[in-house]
Enzyme design. Structure first.
Site, mmCIF file in Angstrom:
data_model
loop_
_atom_site.group_PDB
_atom_site.id
_atom_site.type_symbol
_atom_site.label_atom_id
_atom_site.label_comp_id
_atom_site.label_asym_id
_atom_site.label_seq_id
_atom_site.Cartn_x
_atom_site.Cartn_y
_atom_site.Cartn_z
ATOM 1 C CG ASN A 1 -1.790 1.140 1.379
ATOM 2 O OD1 ASN A 1 -1.216 2.350 0.814
ATOM 3 N ND2 ASN A 1 -3.112 0.969 1.824
ATOM 4 C CD GLU B 1 -4.898 4.282 1.040
ATOM 5 O OE1 GLU B 1 -4.613 3.889 2.011
ATOM 6 O OE2 GLU B 1 -5.438 5.369 0.859
ATOM 7 C CE1 TYR C 1 -6.719 0.477 1.082
ATOM 8 C CE2 TYR C 1 -8.183 1.757 -0.009
ATOM 9 C CZ TYR C 1 -7.349 1.590 0.912
ATOM 10 O OH TYR C 1 -7.472 2.787 2.077
ATOM 11 C CG ASP D 1 -4.380 -1.967 3.550
ATOM 12 O OD1 ASP D 1 -4.857 -2.628 4.356
ATOM 13 O OD2 ASP D 1 -4.536 -0.721 3.649
ATOM 14 C CG ASN E 1 -7.743 -0.859 6.121
ATOM 15 O OD1 ASN E 1 -6.833 -0.487 6.676
ATOM 16 N ND2 ASN E 1 -8.071 -0.580 4.719
ATOM 17 C CG ASP F 1 0.094 4.859 6.246
ATOM 18 O OD1 ASP F 1 0.210 4.777 5.011
ATOM 19 O OD2 ASP F 1 -0.961 5.310 6.545
ATOM 20 C CG HIS F 2 0.312 0.270 4.593
ATOM 21 N ND1 HIS F 2 -0.690 -0.706 4.661
ATOM 22 C CD2 HIS F 2 -0.548 1.575 4.413
ATOM 23 C CE1 HIS F 2 -1.827 -0.489 5.113
ATOM 24 N NE2 HIS F 2 -1.810 1.051 4.813
#
Lengths: 260, 260
Positions: free
Chosen positions: A7, A37, A107, A148, A150, A250-251
DNA sequence: GCGCAGACCG
DNA sequence: CGGTCTGCGC
């Protein structure tokens, strides 16, 4: 064959770092790169930069939110980016067949906060996705599903399960939703090889969480049973996450190697 | 003594380049640095960074628009940043007394387009400023007035006067407004030393105007008669304008040297 | 074309 | 905290 899921939190903002990483750190050892993303429409996706490096790409993307792509050094045999009436217009899924293996790039919705509209959207999305899989695929097929999701599957996948027990990504209904998807016929490759190891894939930008290793494991590489014997290793590459400039995603990327 | 005027188009965005320039290109030869378009409130202005380099600063600034500052290696004896009811709350003026000389730092209104509200605001601002000067200063005093006046005084100060004859900064009413101000008692130091020379201080970001030298001279260093005999040289330093990274201001700094 | 701000998303 | 977009100023 190495497959990577990352991501990137905007392909535009991460392009420079991504190619630096592919070249300098990875020496182009990634055969299939699945990104999430992208945050741009397909016409802005850097197809040409990838082509120059030997990767053929497909993307399913939209402005500002979501967007997934698959870039491959091996020929892409088939691609599915239209999921008909199963989903709304959020671009969260992309499937390519490469070397006879179905690569599903996912995603999953974030979910925002428990009980909100987006929370139920997430749970319903998982249900719809599972139904779509059931109708269109079989767990006997060779499938690698990455992305991802989540959701941090177990407490070991969260740096402070007690503190975060009501936080998005750790709640029982979310875990149930992902587990139902897995139980259709997937194996969590990282956990399969490392039953006890704590390894995160995401760390909040806020408060320098990466420097304290306060993260969660919410990115996965799953495969179906026909492929598990070919699994050689799974790793999370912290190189592009532990930097200050240019700003990282951030990933972190997760990479699996299969003996194919 | 060297005095510099520079519209930095955001002190935040230009901080890195500004200090690099001061150190590497100028070797800290600037004694008095007058900046315009800070675009931040005073609490964000880098007073400490300047202090470390030996400069004492005063600023008259606001959020998002306008904002002017004076940084000096020599002691600042007096400062005026309150112009009472002469002006509205736009922070466009700052006056400091240094070595007995009044330094007036000006960021004149842009004016937008002929005939619009902002156009008349600009013309009225010039009138008000001149009235304020008449009431509070005398042309017999040693005054250096610098800044971005957003007017190119003569056709030689515009790269294509015919093409731009209806563009903001070149129109007769604007030129008249600035000339009235000058006629109160100022000398245009650059034009005084170089009556025939074409030298711009601003180039549009659009279309790479700096690389074709398509600009205008809208930044000035003026002084009153008591100082003109001490004037040694005036130059426009293109170093910080002719770069790509970090992005430069659209203005170049202008520097005058006085034998003081 | 490049600043900033405010809003939204994660 | 860091991404995007829209609106605005220059």
């Amino acid at each position: 064959m190495k497959i990577c899921s990352w991501n990137v939190n905007s392909i535009r903002a991460r392009k420079e770092l991504l190619f630096k990483w592919l070249e300098e750190k990875r020496k182009y050892d990634i055969d299939i790169l699945c990104l999430q993303e992208l945050k741009v429409e397909e016409d802005i996706f850097p197809f040409n930069d990838f082509k120059e490096k030997g990767y053929e790409c497909v993307a399913n993307a939209q402005k500002r939110y979501n967007g997934v792509s698959i870039c491959s050094k091996l020929p892409i045999e088939e691609t599915i980016k239209d999921f008909g009436s199963f989903f709304d217009n959020q671009k969260r899924l992309l499937i390519s067949k490469i070397k006879g293996i179905y690569i599903i790039n996912v995603y999953a919705p974030h979910g925002d906060l428990r009980g909100g509209e987006k929370y139920y959207y997430k749970l319903e999305w998982y249900e719809k996705f599972l139904n779509w899989l059931k109708e269109n695929f079989s767990p006997d097929l060779p499938i690698i599903m990455v992305g991802d999701f989540n959701v941090a599957l177990e407490d070991i996948d969260v740096y402070d399960p007690e503190l975060l027990k009501d936080s998005i990504g750790t709640m029982p209904e979310e875990r149930e939703a992902l587990k139902k998807l897995i139980n259709w016929g997937f194996i969590d490759t990282f956990r399969y090889l490392y039953p006890e190891k704590q390894q995160f894939t995401w760390w909040d930008y806020i408060g320098g969480a990466i420097w304290k290793n306060e993260g969660m494991r919410i990115d996965y590489i799953f495969c179906t049973k026909p492929l598990i014997e070919k699994l050689k290793d799974v790793e999370v590459d912290l190189w592009p996450r532990r930097r200050r400039k240019p700003t990282p995603s951030d990933h972190a990327p997760i990479i699996a190697e299969f003996d194919i």
